[in-house]
Scaffold this motif. Sequence first.
Motif, PDB file in Angstrom:
ATOM      1  N   GLN A 116      45.368 -20.884   3.903  1.00 17.00           N
ATOM      2  CA  GLN A 116      46.605 -20.391   4.509  1.00 17.00           C
ATOM      3  C   GLN A 116      47.685 -20.203   3.457  1.00 17.00           C
ATOM      4  OE1 GLN A 116      47.991 -22.780   7.755  1.00 17.00           O
ATOM      5  NE2 GLN A 116      49.802 -21.531   8.130  1.00 17.00           N
ATOM      6  N   ALA A 117      47.825 -21.164   2.555  1.00 15.32           N
ATOM      7  CA  ALA A 117      48.853 -21.075   1.511  1.00 15.32           C
ATOM      8  C   ALA A 117      48.595 -19.893   0.589  1.00 15.32           C
ATOM      9  CB  ALA A 117      48.902 -22.378   0.724  1.00 15.32           C
ATOM     10  N   LEU A 118      47.350 -19.743   0.127  1.00 16.63           N
ATOM     11  CA  LEU A 118      47.018 -18.645  -0.785  1.00 16.63           C
ATOM     12  C   LEU A 118      47.158 -17.288  -0.097  1.00 16.63           C
ATOM     13  CD1 LEU A 118      43.926 -20.185  -2.603  1.00 16.63           C
ATOM     14  CD2 LEU A 118      46.069 -19.500  -3.687  1.00 16.63           C
ATOM     15  N   ASN A 165      49.224 -16.515   2.344  1.00 16.42           N
ATOM     16  CA  ASN A 165      50.649 -16.219   2.476  1.00 16.42           C
ATOM     17  C   ASN A 165      51.243 -15.759   1.146  1.00 16.42           C
ATOM     18  OD1 ASN A 165      50.648 -16.867   5.181  1.00 16.42           O
ATOM     19  ND2 ASN A 165      51.312 -18.990   4.853  1.00 16.42           N
ATOM     20  N   ILE A 166      50.847 -16.432   0.068  1.00 14.98           N
ATOM     21  CA  ILE A 166      51.351 -16.054  -1.261  1.00 14.98           C
ATOM     22  C   ILE A 166      50.878 -14.652  -1.625  1.00 14.98           C
ATOM     23  CG2 ILE A 166      51.169 -16.575  -3.729  1.00 14.98           C
ATOM     24  CD1 ILE A 166      50.981 -19.571  -2.862  1.00 14.98           C
ATOM     25  N   PHE A 167      49.606 -14.358  -1.360  1.00 19.66           N
ATOM     26  CA  PHE A 167      49.054 -13.049  -1.708  1.00 19.66           C
ATOM     27  C   PHE A 167      49.757 -11.928  -0.950  1.00 19.66           C
ATOM     28  CE2 PHE A 167      45.916  -9.613  -1.146  1.00 19.66           C
ATOM     29  CZ  PHE A 167      45.639  -9.341  -2.473  1.00 19.66           C
ATOM     30  N   THR A 168      50.089 -12.179   0.311  1.00 17.31           N
ATOM     31  CA  THR A 168      50.677 -11.141   1.154  1.00 17.31           C
ATOM     32  C   THR A 168      52.178 -11.001   0.958  1.00 17.31           C
ATOM     33  OG1 THR A 168      48.976 -11.550   2.828  1.00 17.31           O
ATOM     34  CG2 THR A 168      50.931 -10.340   3.538  1.00 17.31           C
ATOM     35  N   ASP A 169      52.879 -12.130   0.838  1.00 15.86           N
ATOM     36  CA  ASP A 169      54.338 -12.112   0.926  1.00 15.86           C
ATOM     37  C   ASP A 169      55.063 -12.250  -0.406  1.00 15.86           C
ATOM     38  OD1 ASP A 169      53.948 -11.956   3.658  1.00 15.86           O
ATOM     39  OD2 ASP A 169      54.074 -14.131   3.938  1.00 15.86           O
ATOM     40  N   SER A 170      54.435 -12.843  -1.413  1.00 20.62           N
ATOM     41  CA  SER A 170      55.138 -13.085  -2.670  1.00 20.62           C
ATOM     42  C   SER A 170      55.128 -11.846  -3.557  1.00 20.62           C
ATOM     43  CB  SER A 170      54.513 -14.260  -3.423  1.00 20.62           C
ATOM     44  OG  SER A 170      54.634 -15.448  -2.678  1.00 20.62           O
ATOM     45  N   GLN A 184      29.799 -30.946   1.109  1.00 20.08           N
ATOM     46  CA  GLN A 184      30.536 -29.735   1.465  1.00 20.08           C
ATOM     47  C   GLN A 184      31.187 -29.159   0.203  1.00 20.08           C
ATOM     48  OE1 GLN A 184      33.210 -30.127   4.890  1.00 20.08           O
ATOM     49  NE2 GLN A 184      32.137 -32.011   5.461  1.00 20.08           N
ATOM     50  N   ILE A 185      30.975 -27.877  -0.033  1.00 18.99           N
ATOM     51  CA  ILE A 185      31.580 -27.189  -1.178  1.00 18.99           C
ATOM     52  C   ILE A 185      32.195 -25.887  -0.680  1.00 18.99           C
ATOM     53  CG2 ILE A 185      31.201 -26.155  -3.446  1.00 18.99           C
ATOM     54  CD1 ILE A 185      28.773 -27.958  -3.782  1.00 18.99           C
ATOM     55  N   TYR A 186      33.502 -25.751  -0.853  1.00 20.47           N
ATOM     56  CA  TYR A 186      34.213 -24.549  -0.408  1.00 20.47           C
ATOM     57  C   TYR A 186      34.855 -23.871  -1.616  1.00 20.47           C
ATOM     58  CZ  TYR A 186      33.671 -26.699   4.170  1.00 20.47           C
ATOM     59  OH  TYR A 186      33.139 -27.269   5.295  1.00 20.47           O
ATOM     60  N   ARG A 187      34.639 -22.577  -1.699  1.00 21.17           N
ATOM     61  CA  ARG A 187      35.225 -21.779  -2.771  1.00 21.17           C
ATOM     62  C   ARG A 187      36.342 -20.924  -2.186  1.00 21.17           C
ATOM     63  NH1 ARG A 187      31.710 -17.712  -6.615  1.00 21.17           N
ATOM     64  NH2 ARG A 187      33.390 -16.937  -7.940  1.00 21.17           N
ATOM     65  N   LEU A 188      37.512 -20.962  -2.813  1.00 19.94           N
ATOM     66  CA  LEU A 188      38.664 -20.203  -2.340  1.00 19.94           C
ATOM     67  C   LEU A 188      39.129 -19.242  -3.418  1.00 19.94           C
ATOM     68  CD1 LEU A 188      39.191 -23.447  -1.259  1.00 19.94           C
ATOM     69  CD2 LEU A 188      40.755 -22.099   0.139  1.00 19.94           C
ATOM     70  N   THR A 189      39.375 -18.006  -3.016  1.00 17.35           N
ATOM     71  CA  THR A 189      39.858 -17.009  -3.950  1.00 17.35           C
ATOM     72  C   THR A 189      41.355 -16.793  -3.771  1.00 17.35           C
ATOM     73  OG1 THR A 189      39.116 -15.305  -2.399  1.00 17.35           O
ATOM     74  CG2 THR A 189      37.657 -15.840  -4.220  1.00 17.35           C
ATOM     75  N   PHE A 190      41.929 -16.007  -4.671  1.00 12.23           N
ATOM     76  CA  PHE A 190      43.375 -15.827  -4.770  1.00 12.23           C
ATOM     77  C   PHE A 190      44.020 -15.298  -3.486  1.00 12.23           C
ATOM     78  CE2 PHE A 190      40.977 -12.257  -6.411  1.00 12.23           C
ATOM     79  CZ  PHE A 190      41.433 -11.221  -5.615  1.00 12.23           C
TER      80      PHE A 190
END
Length: 249
Positions: free
Chosen positions: A105-107, A109-114, A135-141
């Motif tokens: 959610q944080a990433l 919002n940053i990608f869309t609004d910043s 559990q292994i989760y990968r998150l992109t920008f």
Amino acid sequence: MSMPFYVPAEQQMKDRADYARKGIARGRSVVVLQYDDGILFVADNPSRALHKISEIYDRIAFAAVGKYNEFEALRLQGVRYADVNGYMYDRSDVTARGLANAYAQALGNIFTDSSKPFEVELVVAEVGSSVDEDQIYRLTFDGSVADEHGYVAMGGAADAVATALKERYREGESLSEALQVAVHALQQQDADRVLESSKLEVAVLDRTRERRLFRRLPASRIDALLSQPAAVEAGSVDDLPPLDEGSAG
């Protein structure tokens, strides 16, 4: 009178994504692998002060590539998230899945609004009581989340590293075997590259331990694992020299 400059939303998103990818690719890779007794994190990182791998909570760790000040801010947010939720509810309610959702959610919002996207890619991992429960989760920008199994490569020449992991990684490997696979894969970033222990940042989430499951591996232990795999396979992680009990970074 000049006309206002207009850029379609699709082009803006593409430009932001290209910008973030280029920033992430400038760094060195990090790999995350499952092994028989836990989850291994290995970073191509000669710095002893600026960590790419860190503990978040009891059974949860964090690995990142990209711009240090940006992923360090996210790490701190994750620690606060875990502490608050563990205090308000129960420590068992703090999970990698919940943390990954918060980061997504944080990433997003940053990608869309910043004005500028974060130049980061993350892995949030939680070690379970068995390999099947890891559990292994990968998150992109942009806030995208992928549920990974076995291994993950990110940052730098990630495609070359991932190809090497695919060729050599096997389920159920010992810690020494997994580390050798990881180091070989990281060396594929450059021709004739040899990674010594002083150039590596290595940590584990070890399911066989009873208290803190996250531990950093000092250079002496890395060398022992790389040079004497047969001796290591016969014993547990605790059979080797004492671990660095310093800050998780």
